[in-house]
Write an enzyme that holds these catalytic residues in place. Structure first.
Site, PDB file in Angstrom:
ATOM      1  N   GLU A 126      16.316 -18.512  -8.292  1.00 30.26           N
ATOM      2  CA  GLU A 126      16.023 -17.150  -8.736  1.00 30.26           C
ATOM      3  C   GLU A 126      15.368 -17.172 -10.129  1.00 30.26           C
ATOM      4  OE1 GLU A 126      15.641 -14.483  -7.421  1.00 30.26           O
ATOM      5  OE2 GLU A 126      15.775 -12.966  -8.985  1.00 30.26           O
TER       6      GLU A 126
ATOM      7  N   ARG B 110       3.838  -0.183  -4.877  1.00 29.48           N
ATOM      8  CA  ARG B 110       3.549  -0.732  -3.546  1.00 29.48           C
ATOM      9  C   ARG B 110       2.232  -1.494  -3.496  1.00 29.48           C
ATOM     10  NH1 ARG B 110       6.838   1.666   0.223  1.00 29.48           N
ATOM     11  NH2 ARG B 110       5.496   0.899   1.866  1.00 29.48           N
TER      12      ARG B 110
ATOM     13  N   TRP C 180      -2.758  -2.625  -1.658  1.00 29.40           N
ATOM     14  CA  TRP C 180      -2.451  -4.046  -1.845  1.00 29.40           C
ATOM     15  C   TRP C 180      -3.244  -4.739  -0.739  1.00 29.40           C
ATOM     16  CZ3 TRP C 180      -0.437  -8.189   0.884  1.00 29.40           C
ATOM     17  CH2 TRP C 180      -0.057  -9.298   0.118  1.00 29.40           C
TER      18      TRP C 180
ATOM     19  N   LYS D 146       5.907  -4.268  -4.705  1.00 34.33           N
ATOM     20  CA  LYS D 146       7.363  -4.174  -4.671  1.00 34.33           C
ATOM     21  C   LYS D 146       7.901  -4.224  -3.252  1.00 34.33           C
ATOM     22  CE  LYS D 146      11.369  -3.199  -6.667  1.00 34.33           C
ATOM     23  NZ  LYS D 146      11.960  -4.338  -7.396  1.00 34.33           N
TER      24      LYS D 146
ATOM     25  N   CYS E  30       0.856  -1.180   0.000  1.00 39.31           N
ATOM     26  CA  CYS E  30       0.000   0.000   0.000  1.00 39.31           C
ATOM     27  C   CYS E  30       0.895   1.233   0.000  1.00 39.31           C
ATOM     28  CB  CYS E  30      -0.939   0.079   1.192  1.00 39.31           C
ATOM     29  SG  CYS E  30      -2.096  -1.268   1.314  1.00 39.31           S
TER      30      CYS E  30
ATOM     31  N   LYS F 241      11.650 -15.740 -10.838  1.00 38.48           N
ATOM     32  CA  LYS F 241      11.461 -14.674 -11.822  1.00 38.48           C
ATOM     33  C   LYS F 241      10.388 -15.087 -12.824  1.00 38.48           C
ATOM     34  CE  LYS F 241      12.901 -12.029 -10.763  1.00 38.48           C
ATOM     35  NZ  LYS F 241      13.561 -11.433  -9.650  1.00 38.48           N
TER      36      LYS F 241
ATOM     37  N   HIS G  69      14.126 -38.207  -7.190  1.00 38.21           N
ATOM     38  CA  HIS G  69      13.545 -38.719  -5.946  1.00 38.21           C
ATOM     39  C   HIS G  69      12.065 -38.386  -5.838  1.00 38.21           C
ATOM     40  CE1 HIS G  69      17.369 -40.161  -4.447  1.00 38.21           C
ATOM     41  NE2 HIS G  69      17.907 -39.050  -4.937  1.00 38.21           N
TER      42      HIS G  69
ATOM     43  N   ASN H  50      -1.412   2.266   5.675  1.00 40.94           N
ATOM     44  CA  ASN H  50      -0.553   1.192   5.171  1.00 40.94           C
ATOM     45  C   ASN H  50      -0.134   0.365   6.368  1.00 40.94           C
ATOM     46  OD1 ASN H  50       1.438  -0.396   3.959  1.00 40.94           O
ATOM     47  ND2 ASN H  50       2.994   1.189   4.188  1.00 40.94           N
ATOM     48  N   GLY H  51      -0.436  -0.936   6.343  1.00 41.47           N
ATOM     49  CA  GLY H  51      -0.062  -1.802   7.469  1.00 41.47           C
ATOM     50  C   GLY H  51      -1.199  -2.744   7.814  1.00 41.47           C
TER      51      GLY H  51
ATOM     52  N   GLU I 160       6.807 -15.240 -11.173  1.00 38.18           N
ATOM     53  CA  GLU I 160       6.196 -13.982 -10.739  1.00 38.18           C
ATOM     54  C   GLU I 160       5.730 -13.110 -11.902  1.00 38.18           C
ATOM     55  OE1 GLU I 160      10.284 -11.722  -9.213  1.00 38.18           O
ATOM     56  OE2 GLU I 160       8.403 -11.180  -8.267  1.00 38.18           O
TER      57      GLU I 160
END
Ligand code: AGP
Length: 598
Positions: A474, A28, A73, A593, A2, A478, A497, A97-98, A481
């Site tokens: 990574e 955000r 968000w 982000k 947010c 990538k 396995h 925000n929070g 996402e």
């Protein structure tokens, strides 16, 4: 997560300032957005979706000098118009925000006092609580002190009341800046939201109330005594948000990696290895290192572990911050806790840092954002110089973090006498040449033909051994996402396995093969999947011939630096795949982000 912004000023372009601020904060969160502004009364405009949607609903001719805005968000409550901010209860309007953790308990108490709520958010309850205290004591600052004492969780708030022309702000565990400009004063989650209009900035400390009028900013502690402010000039050069002709910020940021590498390492190597010793802390006093981080930053920790253990002979424990912060840790006064974070605000990583500090353990932060909470709170800061990273999927900040961990490994290996002068010479030569090699790796291979071959698949695997396994993780993150393809990273030897049962005709398997001693082993694993129908893609620094359907050769450099080249094809394959799938590359769905909630 947010983004909040607020403006109280003299000009009448308040709504433009708020929308510009929200656009800059869209990284955000981008589920919904809204603004509240004052002209005689408080008016609220909201919309679901990105800021463009909100912008279309706004009449910029409206005369107003004060307002607050929010890009969401979602945490509590689904994404819809009712749940989007600003929220309004009684005489109070807020953006938040929070997460208010005890909102259910507070909700019951407020409902017993006659409050009714329309949304499923924790923010509406926070707004109700402030209104309740405001009515009780008839003073908004006192109400905010009571609010801070009552709520559990995290918050950065912008607060307006029906009766005053002042914005109030408080924060806990969520970032908030206050800024001043020629024509007014601002609050925001990040300086970038206001740097176009403001000249100086300060970070609001916890337990402080900021009172923002159109020509003054006054700070109060919880006893409502005035405290000093400490503004610094805004460095506007870091907030360049131009795409510079690239289709996406992600592509631009991939292309910036040669410069970022140079900018990050050169301050430590002005006079070769001697300046590295002078500019870095003495790591030899530690017999154990814990690296704690989230997401891609966690993956850089895994690369760091490989390098520090191999070259410096120090055991390294790498942990996901959301786990580390709640578990039993075996650190002592010979342990160094390193937190790695692009934003320097990630809630779990910050909590892990604070836990280590509370236990008197030495801490070091590898952080990109100057002045962020982690940058300020860690005992030692090693700042990477990635510049502003806007794409949600990190690329250049990841590389810069890896570069910093490589420098730590080199420093420690040198201090312990584990590498000789010749090898150091070779490493320094490779460091000098690396920017050009990164550039060539970006430009010289055809990533689109690989993307064409794999973008329609539902499952893609990444395999590797040793450091290549860390890079597989990574690469896989990538890809998922930004392209929404289900992908998994596996230690190459582990596939058989169980997971190999998922390999079928046409399943893409991307093998990463740069660890000299392990290449032949991984080749065998490639053969295993190939004979079960996989389409195989090799990313390697070796000229070895194998049954790859596609091969990308990256230049071979010293192992301390190799990951900085190997990661480039992984970034670009993901980018091209996401492009073919027409995904929202810079702002993938459900993501943000900066993850400032746990
Ligand atoms: C990576 O592309 C992601 N955006 C994410 O995993 C990120 O690395 C993670 O959230 C940590 O963020 P930080 O570096 O700001 O702490």
């Amino acid at each position: 997560m947010c983004g909040i912004v607020g403006y109280n000023g003299k000009g009448n372009n308040t709504l433009r300032i708020l929308i510009d601020g929200l656009k800059a904060l869209e990284y955000r969160g981008y589920d919904s957005a809204g603004v509240a502004y004052k002209n005689n009364e408080i008016n609220i405009v909201k919309s679901v979706g990105k800021i463009n949607e909100l912008e279309q609903k706004i009449d910029f001719d409206i005369d107003t000098c004060m307002g607050i805005g929010h890009t969401r968000w979602a945490t509590h409550g689904e994404v819809n118009l009712t749940n989007s901010h600003p929220h309004h209860v009684g005489d109070v309007t807020i953006v938040h925000n929070g997460i208010i953790e005890n909102f259910n308990e507070i909700k019951k108490e407020l409902m017993n006092n006659g409050y009714k709520f329309n949304t499923t958010t924790d923010t509406e309850i926070a707004c109700g609580l402030i209104d309740y205290y405001y009515k009780e004591c008839n003073d908004i600052k006192e109400a905010l002190v009571k609010f801070m004492d009552k709520v559990k969780g995290s918050y950065a708030l912008g607060v307006m009341t029906k009766d005053s022309d002042t914005i109030y702000s408080v924060r806990k565990d969520s970032p908030l800046i206050i800024a001043k400009g020629e024509n007014g004063n601002f609050i925001a989650s990040d300086t970038i939201a206001v740097s176009k209009y403001a000249d100086s900035v300060m970070y609001l400390e916890e337990n402080i109330i900021a009172e923002i009028t159109n020509d003054s900013i006054t700070l109060f502690d919880k006893d409502l005594k005035e405290v000093e402010s400490n503004f610094k000039l805004i460095d506007k050069s870091v907030d360049n948000t131009d795409k510079c002709g690239y289709d996406h910020y992600m592509l631009k940021e991939i292309h910036e990696q040669p410069k970022v590498f140079r900018d990050t390492v050169s301050p430590y190597l002005e006079n070769g290895i001697d300046s590295l010793i002078d500019t870095m802390p003495d790591f030899t006093k530690y017999n154990r290192i814990d690296i704690v981080a989230c997401g891609s930053a966690y993956h850089t920790g895994l690369v760091g572990k490989s390098l520090i253990e191999e070259f410096a002979d120090v055991p390294v424990n790498v942990e996901v911050a959301s786990e580390y912060r709640y578990k039993k840790n075996f650190y002592d006064d010979k342990t160094l806790v390193i937190v790695v974070s692009q934003s320097g605000e990630t809630a779990d990583t910050l909590a892990a840092l604070r836990k280590a500090k509370d236990d008197n353990i030495d801490t070091l932060a590898i952080v990109n954002v100057e002045g962020s909470t982690m940058a300020r709170e860690a005992d030692v800061l090693l700042k990477i110089k990635a510049g502003r990273e806007i794409a949600v999927a990190t690329t250049k900040a990841y590389s810069a973090q890896v570069a910093m961990l490589s420098l730590i490994a080199l420093n420690l290996a040198n201090a312990k006498g584990n590498i000789d002068k010749e090898e150091i010479k070779e490493i320094l030569k490779d460091i000098k040449e690396l920017p050009v090699k990164i550039e060539n790796t970006i430009l010289n291979s055809d990533y689109t033909n690989i993307a064409e071959a794999i973008y329609k698949n539902d499952n893609i695997f990444f395999i590797g051994r040793g450091i290549d396994y860390a890079l597989s993780m990574e690469g896989s993150l990538k890809l998922k996402e930004i392209s929404y393809i289900n992908s998994q990273a596996y230690a190459a030897g582990e596939l058989k396995h169980g997971t190999i049962s998922l390999i079928e005709e046409g399943t893409p398997v991307i093998g990463i093969l740069t660890e000299e001693d392990l290449i032949l082993k991984t080749i065998s694993n490639i053969e295993e999947v190939k004979s079960r129908g996989a389409v195989t893609i090799g990313v390697t620094n070796s000229d070895i011939n194998s049954k790859f359907d596609y091969k990308i050769e990256v230049p071979k450099v010293h192992k301390l630096l190799q990951p900085l080249l190997t990661v480039v094809p992984l970034q670009l394959i993901s980018y091209e795949v996401a492009k073919l799938r027409e995904c929202s590359i810079d702002q993938p769905k459900n993501l943000a982000k900066s993850v400032t909630v746990e």
